[in-house]
Structures are given as C-alpha cells and as structure tokens.
Design an enzyme around this catalytic site. Structure first.
Site, PDB file in Angstrom:
ATOM      1  N   VAL A   1     -16.093  -7.100  -5.448  1.00 35.19           N
ATOM      2  CA  VAL A   1     -17.405  -7.642  -5.084  1.00 35.19           C
ATOM      3  C   VAL A   1     -18.507  -6.714  -5.602  1.00 35.19           C
ATOM      4  CG1 VAL A   1     -18.899  -8.236  -3.132  1.00 35.19           C
ATOM      5  CG2 VAL A   1     -16.445  -8.712  -3.005  1.00 35.19           C
TER       6      VAL A   1
ATOM      7  N   LYS B   1      -1.178   1.473   9.466  1.00 35.04           N
ATOM      8  CA  LYS B   1      -1.755   0.491   8.546  1.00 35.04           C
ATOM      9  C   LYS B   1      -0.705  -0.504   8.083  1.00 35.04           C
ATOM     10  CE  LYS B   1      -4.942   2.247   5.664  1.00 35.04           C
ATOM     11  NZ  LYS B   1      -5.602   3.193   4.719  1.00 35.04           N
TER      12      LYS B   1
ATOM     13  N   LYS C   1       0.804  -1.223   0.000  1.00 30.20           N
ATOM     14  CA  LYS C   1       0.000   0.000   0.000  1.00 30.20           C
ATOM     15  C   LYS C   1       0.836   1.271   0.000  1.00 30.20           C
ATOM     16  CE  LYS C   1      -4.076  -1.811   2.280  1.00 30.20           C
ATOM     17  NZ  LYS C   1      -4.997  -1.454   3.356  1.00 30.20           N
TER      18      LYS C   1
ATOM     19  N   ASN D   1      -7.280  -1.519  -5.746  1.00 33.58           N
ATOM     20  CA  ASN D   1      -7.585  -2.944  -5.789  1.00 33.58           C
ATOM     21  C   ASN D   1      -7.418  -3.399  -7.228  1.00 33.58           C
ATOM     22  OD1 ASN D   1      -8.231  -3.548  -3.040  1.00 33.58           O
ATOM     23  ND2 ASN D   1     -10.027  -2.277  -3.317  1.00 33.58           N
TER      24      ASN D   1
ATOM     25  N   HIS E   1     -16.365   6.653   2.059  1.00 28.73           N
ATOM     26  CA  HIS E   1     -15.496   5.840   1.210  1.00 28.73           C
ATOM     27  C   HIS E   1     -16.029   5.940  -0.221  1.00 28.73           C
ATOM     28  CE1 HIS E   1     -13.124   2.039   0.249  1.00 28.73           C
ATOM     29  NE2 HIS E   1     -13.900   2.207  -0.812  1.00 28.73           N
TER      30      HIS E   1
ATOM     31  N   ARG F   1      -8.026  -5.775  -9.285  1.00 32.70           N
ATOM     32  CA  ARG F   1      -8.841  -6.965  -9.595  1.00 32.70           C
ATOM     33  C   ARG F   1     -10.289  -6.527  -9.764  1.00 32.70           C
ATOM     34  NH1 ARG F   1     -11.438  -6.742  -4.741  1.00 32.70           N
ATOM     35  NH2 ARG F   1     -10.138  -6.309  -2.945  1.00 32.70           N
TER      36      ARG F   1
ATOM     37  N   HIS G   1     -14.770  -1.906   9.137  1.00 33.10           N
ATOM     38  CA  HIS G   1     -14.012  -1.515   7.935  1.00 33.10           C
ATOM     39  C   HIS G   1     -14.284  -2.416   6.739  1.00 33.10           C
ATOM     40  CE1 HIS G   1     -12.047   1.418  10.319  1.00 33.10           C
ATOM     41  NE2 HIS G   1     -11.327   0.571  11.013  1.00 33.10           N
TER      42      HIS G   1
ATOM     43  N   LYS H   1     -17.184  -3.493   3.744  1.00 28.42           N
ATOM     44  CA  LYS H   1     -18.363  -2.919   3.096  1.00 28.42           C
ATOM     45  C   LYS H   1     -19.593  -3.817   3.248  1.00 28.42           C
ATOM     46  CE  LYS H   1     -15.001  -1.155  -0.118  1.00 28.42           C
ATOM     47  NZ  LYS H   1     -14.227  -1.488  -1.321  1.00 28.42           N
TER      48      LYS H   1
ATOM     49  N   GLU I   1      -0.572   7.158   8.326  1.00 25.88           N
ATOM     50  CA  GLU I   1      -1.159   8.276   7.595  1.00 25.88           C
ATOM     51  C   GLU I   1      -2.152   8.999   8.492  1.00 25.88           C
ATOM     52  OE1 GLU I   1      -2.818   6.398   4.055  1.00 25.88           O
ATOM     53  OE2 GLU I   1      -4.680   5.929   5.067  1.00 25.88           O
TER      54      GLU I   1
HETATM   55  P1  ADP Z   1      -8.352  -2.750   3.355  1.00 24.95           P
HETATM   56  O1  ADP Z   1      -7.387  -3.014   2.256  1.00 24.95           O
HETATM   57  O2  ADP Z   1      -8.083  -3.566   4.584  1.00 24.95           O
HETATM   58  O3  ADP Z   1      -9.779  -2.771   2.905  1.00 24.95           O
HETATM   59  P2  ADP Z   1      -8.323   0.175   3.186  1.00 24.95           P
HETATM   60  O4  ADP Z   1      -7.070   0.981   3.164  1.00 24.95           O
HETATM   61  O5  ADP Z   1      -9.040   0.001   1.881  1.00 24.95           O
HETATM   62  O6  ADP Z   1      -8.026  -1.258   3.854  1.00 24.95           O
HETATM   63  O7  ADP Z   1      -9.341   0.812   4.222  1.00 24.95           O
HETATM   64  C1  ADP Z   1     -10.543   0.168   4.564  1.00 24.95           C
HETATM   65  C2  ADP Z   1     -11.404   1.106   5.407  1.00 24.95           C
HETATM   66  O8  ADP Z   1     -10.694   1.499   6.586  1.00 24.95           O
HETATM   67  C3  ADP Z   1     -11.796   2.412   4.736  1.00 24.95           C
HETATM   68  O9  ADP Z   1     -12.907   2.286   3.889  1.00 24.95           O
HETATM   69  C4  ADP Z   1     -12.083   3.257   5.965  1.00 24.95           C
HETATM   70  O10 ADP Z   1     -13.327   2.910   6.550  1.00 24.95           O
HETATM   71  C5  ADP Z   1     -10.987   2.831   6.931  1.00 24.95           C
HETATM   72  N1  ADP Z   1      -9.761   3.684   6.789  1.00 24.95           N
HETATM   73  C6  ADP Z   1      -8.637   3.390   6.111  1.00 24.95           C
HETATM   74  N2  ADP Z   1      -7.733   4.409   6.169  1.00 24.95           N
HETATM   75  C7  ADP Z   1      -8.305   5.391   6.902  1.00 24.95           C
HETATM   76  C8  ADP Z   1      -7.904   6.732   7.311  1.00 24.95           C
HETATM   77  N3  ADP Z   1      -6.718   7.232   6.978  1.00 24.95           N
HETATM   78  N4  ADP Z   1      -8.780   7.447   8.041  1.00 24.95           N
HETATM   79  C9  ADP Z   1      -9.993   6.956   8.396  1.00 24.95           C
HETATM   80  N5  ADP Z   1     -10.431   5.715   8.050  1.00 24.95           N
HETATM   81  C10 ADP Z   1      -9.609   4.938   7.308  1.00 24.95           C
END
Ligand code: ADP
Length: 454
Positions: free
Chosen positions: A295, A158, A116, A290, A208, A292, A235, A237, A200
């Site tokens: 869903v 993260k 990431k 992503n 989102h 790919r 976290h 969907k 971050e």
């Molecule tokens: P994954 O790959 O595990 O799905 P993501 O980076 O796509 O992780 O983040 C998934 C969810 O986590 C986001 O939709 C949001 O709800 C939360 N999230 C991720 N990063 C942040 C951030 N910097 N601030 C607030 N929420 C976050």
C-alpha cells in the site's frame, strides 16, 4: 513485452496498475465483483469481466473465476496487486500452468515468505538479524515455556500464516503462556486455516522500519532504501514515511548491502518489502517479508523517482534492472503517506457508504491515489481504504506542512474518515520531532466520546 495484463484486484491499486500499463503501452483487463460494477477500474481498463458476487471468496479470491477471465481475454500476465491472491503460491502455480505470467516472485519463494517462521529461518540463515524465538512452529506448551524462559518475557505469540495485524498475543509471564497459546492456536486455525503458532521476543514500543527491494530474474537485486511505518492502530499502518527519520546514512548503506546479498542468496525476484522492528537502542530485527507491492509504495516512488509498479511489470517480462534503473539510486527529499480510511477517526469502526461530496487536494508536492468519486460507494465487503494522500517535500518538515495543507483541503462527505485523526497526528509535536513508535496512537490519542464528520 506483454500485450495484455489482467488485474486481479480492485480499488486504488487496480487503477495504479492500469496507470503503469498505460505508461508501458500494455492493454488491461479489469475483473470485478457485482458490488464493483460502477468502479473506476472497470471504466478505465480496456476490457472488464464480472467474476462473481460481492463476497470476495466468490470473486476476487476465486481462482477458477479469475483464471477463466484470463483465458477468455487471452492475457499474457496477471498483476495481483496487494491482498486478495497476491501472496497465494497456489494461484501463482495455476497461472504458470496456464502459461500466464504471475507478476510477483516464484511460487516457491512466495510459499516460504507466507509462512513467517520459515521466512525468519531463511533470513537468519542469510545473515539478516532476527528476533530471538522459536526456530519453527511450536509443538507443545512445554516447548513454548522453555523457549520463552530462555529469551525472557514479554514474548509475542504469532500466527505462522497471520497477516493484517491479526493473530498476535503478547504474553508477560509463564503462568499465562499455556492458555494464551491454546487460544492463539484456536484463533489462528479459524482465521487463517493454519493453527500454527511461533514465539518471538516482544519489543515494547518499537519503531516499524521496512526496506523496499527490486530483484530481476537474472540475479540482480537493488534496495530502494527504507520506509518508517510506526504510526499504527491495532498493528495496522496509518501513516508511512520515507526515509525513516532515525535511520542514519551509515545504517541505511549497511542494511541495503546486507539485504542485497541475502535476497540474491534466496533467489528472490520481483518487488518485495523486508519488515523490521527497531528497539530503543537502534537495533533492527527482521519480522517478515511482504512478497508483493505494498500500500505504502508511493512514498518510496516519491523519494527515488522509480515507478515500482512499472518495474514489477518490466521484471516479470524478463528485463534486467540495469535496463531501466538509473543507478546509484538517489534519495531525494522526504515523503509522507496518509491512508485515508472509511472509519470513525476515534473508534476506528468501519464507515462504509455513499460519498455525497468530495474534493481531492492538489498543488505542489501532492499525489492522491484513489478510486473514489462523488456519489460513489465504499462497499462494506472489502478493506476500508478510501484514498492515499502522498506528500513530498525537500525536508520532513515541508512534507508534513504539505500534508496538513492537503488534508485541510481534502473533503469526503457522507462517511466518516480518518482525516481528523491524521490532522491531529501531523500537528502533534512528538510526531513533528519524530518521537514515534508503534504504540504512539494507543498512548497519545485515546478514544473520545464525540467525533467530527468528514
Ligand atoms: P502482519 O503480517 O499481521 O502485519 P507483522 O509481523 O508484520 O504482522 O507485525 C505487524 C505489527 O505488529 C508490527 O509493525 C508491530 O507493531 C507489531 N509486532 C509484530 N511483532 C512484534 C514484536 N516481536 N514485538 C513488538 N511488536 C511486534
């Protein structure tokens, strides 16, 4: 064009890919674990090969087993679906070495997007707005403290190799940062085999919003607008929609243009999703790609009329976007997807088991993507998705009303499902007014002691 494709997946997405292949006149090979012997993807594919025991590490994730099935059946290409091997660059390389086309981006791009912090750096470089944070993974607690101090608390730690909403920690002060970092590294090492963590800025209550793109192997990129996926639990969907009710036509046009330029620059190919968080002021910040099919792709299919899985196959076979896309892409109406999971609607505890009674809804504006049937079993080994209900309407309101009507007629007996929760959300006035963010469920639908079945 390919003669025969192997589908390295199971469940509804394996069936979805079989549909696209049938529409293209391509033969299909299903692979299955011993737990999936009676699955519909096995039944509807032209050929089927058992690749191992129930545990996915020894079947759907086992590269030698999948490749042996591909060799025995002499396929031209492999569609990985989502999850499992879909974002595994090593697998894509093994496919290439065996002369089998991997339906997805190149191994190099997949590898970059899988880390990431690397994806974030590439996006920043290509002119896409990212959240302030560490440029690379963190090397020490001192470095983390310095960066967090600069960007301001709260921050989020993260996992570089994270996914599925796991491996994230919100940190509110400098005092708790060193311990949280250590715990995050230990957890990430155990869960994803890579202990790397980056930091971050944390956005409280973001929306989102993600953009769907298609890129051919000749340098042409198209962005098929956005989806909003703010209705999440842990976290992950739960309800997605397209378009986002808060993205204006101006913002949409600007983002589509920017992403076209950025993805051309990084040499991206096939389908992909660029995920963003939107802060309360309406600013979008990149979080991940992503690489790919996702869903929630059917909501984009509903509003654009473009078959995304068929597009993936055509692109992998060397077609140009201009050969099959009618442009400019039109945005038609509104679509909502409910992910119906085998889980308790109030505790979210998984609820695998036998489906003793089933009614799938139909009627105008309703699509159900599923691989379940009466007397079929949701095994405990894989994800808990039972079905995806996608409802399309001329307006958001009509899409919501059709979703509620379809959920009322959606019967799944024998296991708990998320249907009761989804009904509550769709009937809620905040949801109907599009006042949603990623903490909506946590805030509005706290767990209760009793629960309805079905
Ligand atoms: P994954 O790959 O595990 O799905 P993501 O980076 O796509 O992780 O983040 C998934 C969810 O986590 C986001 O939709 C949001 O709800 C939360 N999230 C991720 N990063 C942040 C951030 N910097 N601030 C607030 N929420 C976050």
């Amino acid at each position: 064009m390919f003669q025969k494709i192997l589908i390295a997946n199971r469940g509804e997405i394996a069936l979805r890919i079989i549909c696209a292949c049938k529409d293209l006149g391509i033969k299909t090979v299903a692979v299955y674990s011993e737990a999936d012997r009676n699955s519909l993807h096995v039944r509807f594919a032209d050929e089927a090969v058992c690749i191992g025991p129930a545990k996915s590490a020894r079947s759907y994730l086992d590269i030698p087993s999948v490749m042996s099935a591909a060799e025995i059946t002499n396929v031209n290409a492999i569609h990985p679906g989502y999850g499992f091997l879909s974002e595994n660059a090593d697998f894509a390389e093994v496919c290439a070495a065996h002369g089998v086309k991997f339906i997805g981006p190149s191994p190099n791009v997949t590898r970059m997007m899988g880390l990431k912090q690397k994806a974030r750096a590439a996006m920043k470089e290509a002119g896409v707005p990212t959240l302030p944070g560490s440029i690379d993974v963190l090397h020490s607690a001192e470095e983390a403290l310095e960066i967090a101090n600069e960007i301001g608390y709260p921050v989020i730690l993260k996992a570089a190799a994270g996914g599925g909403g796991r491996g994230m920690r919100v940190v509110h002060s400098a005092e708790e940062l060193p311990t949280q970092l250590l715990q995050a590294q230990t957890e990430a090492g155990a869960a994803f085999s890579v202990p790397d963590i980056y930091v971050e800025k944390y956005i409280p209550n973001p929306r989102h919003i993600e953009f769907q793109l298609l890129a051919d192997e000749h340098g042409d990129v198209e962005v098929l607008f956005e989806r909003e996926c703010s209705i999440q639990r842990r976290h992950q969907k739960l309800i997605e929609e397209a378009p986002s009710p808060v993205v204006t036509p101006e913002l949409r046009a600007e983002m589509c243009e920017r992403l076209k330029v950025a993805f051309k620059k990084i040499g991206y190919t096939n389908a992909g999703t660029v995920e963003f968080l939107m802060d309360p002021e309406g600013n979008l910040f990149f979080i991940e790609v992503n690489a790919r099919i996702q869903v929630e792709h059917p909501v984009t299919e509903a509003i654009t009329g473009v078959d995304l899985v068929k597009s993936q196959i055509l692109i992998a076979a060397g077609a140009r976007l201009s050969d099959f896309l009618i442009r400019p892409i039109q945005l038609n109406g509104h679509a909502i997807e409910c992910r119906i999971n085998a889980e308790h609607p109030e505790t979210f505890a998984p609820s695998p088991g036998r489906i003793t009674g089933l009614n799938l809804p139909g009627g105008i504006g309703v699509r159900v993507d599923t691989a379940v049937y009466t007397d079929g079993v949701i095994p405990p080994y894989y994800d808990s998705l039972v079905a995806k209900l996608i409802c399309h309407g001329a307006t958001r309101e009509e899409a919501i009303d059709r979703s509620l009507r379809a959920l009322d007629m959606f019967v799944v007996e024998g296991i708990y499902t998320s249907i009761p929760l989804q009904k509550r959300i769709l009937a809620d006035e905040d949801f109907r007014a599009a006042r949603i963010d990623t903490n909506y469920i946590a805030r509005k639908m706290p767990p209760k002691a009793t629960a309805a079945k079905g």
